[in-house]
Design a protein around this motif. Structure first.
Motif, PDB file in Angstrom:
ATOM      1  N   ALA A  46      -0.431   1.913  -8.170  1.00  0.00           N
ATOM      2  CA  ALA A  46      -0.330   3.065  -7.269  1.00  0.00           C
ATOM      3  C   ALA A  46      -1.024   2.801  -5.940  1.00  0.00           C
ATOM      4  O   ALA A  46      -0.583   3.290  -4.889  1.00  0.00           O
ATOM      5  N   SER A  47      -2.107   2.022  -5.970  1.00  0.00           N
ATOM      6  CA  SER A  47      -2.877   1.748  -4.754  1.00  0.00           C
ATOM      7  C   SER A  47      -2.256   0.665  -3.883  1.00  0.00           C
ATOM      8  O   SER A  47      -2.267   0.763  -2.649  1.00  0.00           O
ATOM      9  N   ILE A  48      -1.725  -0.384  -4.531  1.00  0.00           N
ATOM     10  CA  ILE A  48      -1.262  -1.535  -3.742  1.00  0.00           C
ATOM     11  C   ILE A  48       0.204  -1.441  -3.342  1.00  0.00           C
ATOM     12  O   ILE A  48       0.630  -2.169  -2.439  1.00  0.00           O
ATOM     13  N   SER A  49       0.986  -0.558  -3.979  1.00  0.00           N
ATOM     14  CA  SER A  49       2.410  -0.482  -3.631  1.00  0.00           C
ATOM     15  C   SER A  49       2.639  -0.139  -2.155  1.00  0.00           C
ATOM     16  O   SER A  49       3.477  -0.776  -1.499  1.00  0.00           O
ATOM     17  N   PRO A  50       1.916   0.847  -1.585  1.00  0.00           N
ATOM     18  CA  PRO A  50       2.109   1.080  -0.145  1.00  0.00           C
ATOM     19  C   PRO A  50       1.704  -0.124   0.710  1.00  0.00           C
ATOM     20  O   PRO A  50       2.324  -0.388   1.747  1.00  0.00           O
ATOM     21  N   LEU A  51       0.676  -0.855   0.256  1.00  0.00           N
ATOM     22  CA  LEU A  51       0.256  -2.051   1.006  1.00  0.00           C
ATOM     23  C   LEU A  51       1.323  -3.140   0.931  1.00  0.00           C
ATOM     24  O   LEU A  51       1.580  -3.840   1.915  1.00  0.00           O
ATOM     25  N   MET A  52       1.935  -3.269  -0.254  1.00  0.00           N
ATOM     26  CA  MET A  52       3.026  -4.240  -0.383  1.00  0.00           C
ATOM     27  C   MET A  52       4.214  -3.830   0.484  1.00  0.00           C
ATOM     28  O   MET A  52       4.882  -4.680   1.095  1.00  0.00           O
ATOM     29  N   GLY A  53       4.472  -2.514   0.558  1.00  0.00           N
ATOM     30  CA  GLY A  53       5.521  -2.037   1.452  1.00  0.00           C
ATOM     31  C   GLY A  53       5.193  -2.298   2.905  1.00  0.00           C
ATOM     32  O   GLY A  53       6.061  -2.660   3.708  1.00  0.00           O
ATOM     33  N   LEU A  54       3.906  -2.125   3.252  1.00  0.00           N
ATOM     34  CA  LEU A  54       3.469  -2.410   4.620  1.00  0.00           C
ATOM     35  C   LEU A  54       3.628  -3.892   4.949  1.00  0.00           C
ATOM     36  O   LEU A  54       4.011  -4.248   6.072  1.00  0.00           O
ATOM     37  N   PHE A  55       3.352  -4.736   3.957  1.00  0.00           N
ATOM     38  CA  PHE A  55       3.563  -6.170   4.164  1.00  0.00           C
ATOM     39  C   PHE A  55       5.034  -6.450   4.467  1.00  0.00           C
ATOM     40  O   PHE A  55       5.352  -7.248   5.372  1.00  0.00           O
ATOM     41  N   GLY A  56       5.930  -5.792   3.727  1.00  0.00           N
ATOM     42  CA  GLY A  56       7.357  -5.949   4.011  1.00  0.00           C
ATOM     43  C   GLY A  56       7.712  -5.468   5.400  1.00  0.00           C
ATOM     44  O   GLY A  56       8.561  -6.055   6.086  1.00  0.00           O
ATOM     45  N   THR A  57       7.044  -4.399   5.840  1.00  0.00           N
ATOM     46  CA  THR A  57       7.265  -3.894   7.200  1.00  0.00           C
ATOM     47  C   THR A  57       6.864  -4.940   8.239  1.00  0.00           C
ATOM     48  O   THR A  57       7.571  -5.149   9.240  1.00  0.00           O
ATOM     49  N   ILE A  58       5.732  -5.599   8.004  1.00  0.00           N
ATOM     50  CA  ILE A  58       5.274  -6.634   8.933  1.00  0.00           C
ATOM     51  C   ILE A  58       6.260  -7.797   8.977  1.00  0.00           C
ATOM     52  O   ILE A  58       6.588  -8.328  10.053  1.00  0.00           O
ATOM     53  N   VAL A  59       6.761  -8.188   7.783  1.00  0.00           N
ATOM     54  CA  VAL A  59       7.766  -9.262   7.736  1.00  0.00           C
ATOM     55  C   VAL A  59       9.005  -8.851   8.540  1.00  0.00           C
ATOM     56  O   VAL A  59       9.584  -9.659   9.294  1.00  0.00           O
ATOM     57  N   GLY A  60       9.419  -7.573   8.388  1.00  0.00           N
ATOM     58  CA  GLY A  60      10.564  -7.084   9.152  1.00  0.00           C
ATOM     59  C   GLY A  60      10.311  -7.095  10.646  1.00  0.00           C
ATOM     60  O   GLY A  60      11.197  -7.441  11.437  1.00  0.00           O
TER      61      GLY A  60
END
Length: 202
Positions: A114-128
């Motif tokens: 629950a804590s890291i999923s938004p961070l993983m999504g943010l990482f995908g945003t940075i890759v994008g």
């Protein structure tokens, strides 16, 4: 669905893995943390009735201990029924800590997801965003690469939130449920101690 995964790029795969683990943990904890399984109704009354008939025999203690998590706590008290009230309570508390540890199994993993999923999504945003900036060349922008970068950024952010929100809801629900079950077990264990030592009628 496969088209969305393709559009989201490789950062979506860790999120997919996290979602599968989260769903599996939610299903497992929902089955394991049923009140009827952890704190079955009528168990304490049956234990006290059997105790009055035959005392704390090894057969009674083993049968109660294998019955349920509450049974494990009550059995720890029955094993020390001839000891002082303090010793009996300490034995119950030790068994209770072990039971609580079992009840909280996998909750840390679910909370972590629950804590890291938004961070993983943010990482995908940075890759994008990197893809988007990479689409800008001296001769202009590459529309296909620009669209792909936007897809990676948005899909990963959204998917990270989709995983995090239900995971956090269930994590908080399970924590509250465990706390409620622990309080119920403590009350029944205290009643056992007081009845055995003649301080209270059942």
């Amino acid at each position: 669905m496969f088209a969305i995964i393709q559009a989201a790029g490789w950062p979506i795969w860790p999120l997919l893995l996290a979602s599968v683990v989260a769903v599996a943990l939610i299903i497992e904890r929902s089955i394991s943390l049923r009140r009827s399984r952890i704190v079955p109704s009528g168990l304490l009354e049956k234990v006290l009735a059997d105790y009055r008939v035959s005392g704390a025999t090894a057969e009674l203690v083993n049968r109660v201990a294998s019955h349920s998590p509450l049974g494990r706590v009550l059995a720890a008290g029955l094993r020390n029924v001839r000891s002082t009230r303090e010793v009996m309570k300490e034995a119950i508390e030790e068994a209770g800590r072990a039971v609580v540890h079992d009840l909280e199994r996998y909750l840390t993993t679910l909370g972590t997801i629950a804590s890291i999923s938004p961070l993983m999504g943010l990482f995908g945003t940075i890759v994008g965003m990197i893809e988007i900036f990479g689409s800008q060349g001296p001769t202009g922008s590459n529309p296909q690469q620009l669209a792909h970068g936007i897809s990676i950024a948005l899909y990963n952010t959204g998917f990270g939130l989709i995983i995090a929100i239900p995971s956090m809801i269930f994590w908080r629900h399970f924590r509250a449920l465990v706390n409620s079950l622990v309080v119920d077990m403590e009350q029944q264990a205290i009643l056992l101690v007081e009845v055995v030592h003649g301080e209270r009628r059942s």
